[in-house]
Structures are given as C-alpha cells and as structure tokens.
Design a protein around this motif. Structure first.
Motif, PDB file in Angstrom:
ATOM      1  N   LEU A  34       0.826  -1.203   0.000  1.00  0.00           N
ATOM      2  CA  LEU A  34       0.000   0.000   0.000  1.00  0.00           C
ATOM      3  C   LEU A  34       0.863   1.257   0.000  1.00  0.00           C
ATOM      4  O   LEU A  34       0.543   2.250  -0.670  1.00  0.00           O
ATOM      5  N   LEU A  35       1.955   1.206   0.751  1.00  0.00           N
ATOM      6  CA  LEU A  35       2.853   2.358   0.788  1.00  0.00           C
ATOM      7  C   LEU A  35       3.457   2.617  -0.581  1.00  0.00           C
ATOM      8  O   LEU A  35       3.523   3.769  -1.049  1.00  0.00           O
ATOM      9  N   TYR A  36       3.900   1.571  -1.255  1.00  0.00           N
ATOM     10  CA  TYR A  36       4.434   1.729  -2.607  1.00  0.00           C
ATOM     11  C   TYR A  36       3.353   2.231  -3.558  1.00  0.00           C
ATOM     12  O   TYR A  36       3.626   3.033  -4.468  1.00  0.00           O
ATOM     13  N   ALA A  37       2.125   1.766  -3.394  1.00  0.00           N
ATOM     14  CA  ALA A  37       1.043   2.213  -4.269  1.00  0.00           C
ATOM     15  C   ALA A  37       0.772   3.706  -4.084  1.00  0.00           C
ATOM     16  O   ALA A  37       0.586   4.442  -5.062  1.00  0.00           O
ATOM     17  N   VAL A  38       0.764   4.167  -2.828  1.00  0.00           N
ATOM     18  CA  VAL A  38       0.539   5.594  -2.567  1.00  0.00           C
ATOM     19  C   VAL A  38       1.666   6.431  -3.154  1.00  0.00           C
ATOM     20  O   VAL A  38       1.434   7.469  -3.795  1.00  0.00           O
ATOM     21  N   LEU A  39       2.917   5.990  -2.949  1.00  0.00           N
ATOM     22  CA  LEU A  39       4.046   6.713  -3.503  1.00  0.00           C
ATOM     23  C   LEU A  39       4.011   6.718  -5.030  1.00  0.00           C
ATOM     24  O   LEU A  39       4.353   7.723  -5.668  1.00  0.00           O
ATOM     25  N   ALA A  40       3.600   5.595  -5.624  1.00  0.00           N
ATOM     26  CA  ALA A  40       3.547   5.506  -7.080  1.00  0.00           C
ATOM     27  C   ALA A  40       2.522   6.483  -7.649  1.00  0.00           C
ATOM     28  O   ALA A  40       2.804   7.204  -8.616  1.00  0.00           O
ATOM     29  N   ILE A  41       1.340   6.530  -7.046  1.00  0.00           N
ATOM     30  CA  ILE A  41       0.280   7.411  -7.559  1.00  0.00           C
ATOM     31  C   ILE A  41       0.639   8.875  -7.361  1.00  0.00           C
ATOM     32  O   ILE A  41       0.580   9.692  -8.297  1.00  0.00           O
ATOM     33  N   SER A  42       1.039   9.233  -6.136  1.00  0.00           N
ATOM     34  CA  SER A  42       1.362  10.636  -5.862  1.00  0.00           C
ATOM     35  C   SER A  42       2.590  11.087  -6.639  1.00  0.00           C
ATOM     36  O   SER A  42       2.617  12.197  -7.190  1.00  0.00           O
ATOM     37  N   GLY A  43       3.617  10.235  -6.699  1.00  0.00           N
ATOM     38  CA  GLY A  43       4.825  10.598  -7.426  1.00  0.00           C
ATOM     39  C   GLY A  43       4.597  10.736  -8.919  1.00  0.00           C
ATOM     40  O   GLY A  43       5.125  11.653  -9.552  1.00  0.00           O
ATOM     41  N   THR A  44       3.805   9.843  -9.490  1.00  0.00           N
ATOM     42  CA  THR A  44       3.520   9.929 -10.920  1.00  0.00           C
ATOM     43  C   THR A  44       2.748  11.198 -11.249  1.00  0.00           C
ATOM     44  O   THR A  44       3.075  11.915 -12.206  1.00  0.00           O
TER      45      THR A  44
END
Length: 317
Positions: A34-44
C-alpha cells in the motif's frame, strides 16, 4: 525465521530486497504494498504535472527548470514503472514464478537504477546551476548555460546511468528467496557497496557546497535576496503584494534552502550509512535496510514538490 531466509545484510547491493517479500507476516507485506502504491500514484501525478506545466507555459521554460524536468522524467521511471510492480509483487506468495525470474528482476533493477542515477545527477545539476546563477557574473552564467551546453549536461546524466546500470547489474537488483545468501567474504559486492556509498557522499558534498554557498552569498547581498526563492533573473519582478522586509526575506529564503537540503539528506544518507556499516563493522538489520531503501525511493515522489513549492510562477501556472 522470516529474516533467516533473507540474504546476508553485509552486501545489500547484490541481493538485499527492496521490499520484504520474504517476510512471513502478510500484514507487513500488505502495508508495504500500500505504501508503494501511494508513492507511485502521488509521485507519478506530481512529476507529470511539473513536466506538463514546464512544456505548457513559456515563462517556465528556463535552464534551471530543464534540469528539474530531467529529474522528473527519471523519477517517473521509479514512480510510474518500478513502484507499481513492487506494490503488486508484495502481495504475491514468496514462491511466485515472477519472483524467481532472474530476467524480470534484472528489468526491475534496471528501471530503478536508471531512474535513481539520473535523478541524483539532476539534483546536482540544479544545485550547480543555481550556484553559478547567484554567485557568478551573468556573463559567466550565459556562457556556461547555452542551449547546447545544457542539452549536453542532460545527455551526459543519462549516458552515465546507461553505462553504470549494465556494468553493475547486482547494484539495484533485489534477490529472491531461492538465492543463497552471499558470503560475508564476498569482496566484489562489498566493495561495490563501498564505492556506491562514497559516490553518493561525494555528490551530497557538492550539492551542500552549492546550496550553502548560495545561502552565504545571499545573506551578504541584498541585491540578490529574491533569487533564493528559486526564480531565475528574467522571471522577476513579482509578486503583486509588497515584498517582506529584507531581513525577514533572507531568513525565509535560507530556511527554504536548508529544508530542501534536509529532505535530500534524509532520503539519501540512511542507505549510504547502512552500506558503510555493513562494510566496516557489521550488517545492519534487514528492516533497517528496507527502511533506508524506502526513504531513497520516496525521494522520487517528493522531488517535484521540493523544487516548485516556493515558486510563484509554478503556483500561478
């Protein structure tokens, strides 16, 4: 038992996981996914937004912003391509065929290595650009940062990354549960970790030299105080509201630079010192290694905010 299956921490470069895929606790794996998913969405979203704004608004098409866009493109390799895969793989069972595929691990490691190398190089290019702008004569800046020279600097950052990633395939590639743990006497991987740590430390020293030099110069020069808000000279003057007193503006500008440096240090230095600890003393705990990787990868999602949050032109755009 879970950590006993993980590779030896003395050499995170060759085989330590970037995500605790071998952790027995499903809760930990779900949390990290979930942490990677949040970082992926916000970072993208943030990186794409910065790229879009620079290409859409002529006032933002400056030399400094060209280096920022270069870093955003590199960060997209991490946020848009690598992080979503880690988020999905963290939910797969440890014996999944995807995790056992050496080619797939090499592809993921290549995306990560390419993105992080160019991103770190872009940090240094932005810092040096601002240092020359603020501390040198305008003629020196104009001669150094011609369009052709700027393109060569950006191209060299990618050429360096493309050269290093194939030469050091184990540098960014996570291991697998089926791989045997490397021996503590594995000198090659240990020295690779040492060289990487020294390279990042050197890059950090140059970056801090540039930004601290900016702080010293601006604090002693009232004429250039507004430049420390990270606008280029031809983007001034504004804002419409009366500017704050010089002393307050110098203090605010210095805080902005120091905050940027602190966030950069927080993202890069834990992994460096974990690596040095494993080389000179004893391996760091696997959880500490994973946390240091998370901080470094999270920097790819934070970079767009670090370089644009104080910019009036970006806010208007």
């Amino acid at each position: 038992a879970a950590f006993s299956e993980m590779p030896n921490a003395s050499s995170w470069t060759a085989s330590s996981p970037l995500l605790l895929l071998w952790e027995d606790s499903s809760g930990t794996r779900i949390f990290l996914s979930l942490l990677y998913a949040v970082l992926a969405i916000s970072g993208t979203l943030s990186n794409v937004m910065v790229i879009y704004l620079v290409f859409s608004f002529k006032k933002l098409q400056t030399t400094s912003n060209a280096f920022i866009v270069n870093g955003c493109v590199a960060d997209l390799s991490v946020c848009a391509l690598w992080m979503p895969q880690e988020a999905v793989l963290g939910l797969l069972p440890p014996n999944s065929s995807s995790l056992r595929s050496a080619e797939y691990r090499l592809l993921r490691g290549g995306l990560l290595g390419l993105g992080l190398t160019v991103s770190l190089a872009s940090h240094l290019l932005v810092a040096f650009n601002r240092y020359v702008l603020i501390t040198k004569l305008p003629s020196v800046y104009q001669a150094l940062y011609q369009r052709r020279h700027t393109g060569c600097m950006i191209g060299l950052s990618w050429a360096l990354a493309l050269l290093l990633v194939p030469l050091l395939p184990g540098l960014w590639t996570p291991g697998s549960a089926q791989q045997p743990a490397p021996r503590p006497t594995d000198g090659g991987s240990r020295y690779t970790a040492l060289l990487l740590a020294l390279a990042v430390l050197g890059q950090t020293a140059l970056l801090l030299h540039c930004y601290l030099g900016i702080v010293r110069r601006v604090r002693g020069s009232a004429k250039r105080v507004s430049v420390l808000n990270f606008h280029l000279l031809h983007q001034l003057p504004f804002p419409a509201a009366p500017p704050p007193p010089r002393r307050a503006q110098r203090r605010l500008s210095s805080v902005s630079v120091l905050l940027l440096c602190c966030v950069f240090l927080l993202g890069t230095q834990p992994l460096v010192w974990v690596s040095l600890l494993g080389f000179f003393l004893r391996p760091a705990p696997p959880a500490l290694q994973a946390a240091s990787w998370l901080l470094l990868c999270a920097l790819s999602a934070l970079n767009p905010l670090l370089y644009t949050w104080r910019s009036e032109e970006f806010r208007r755009a």
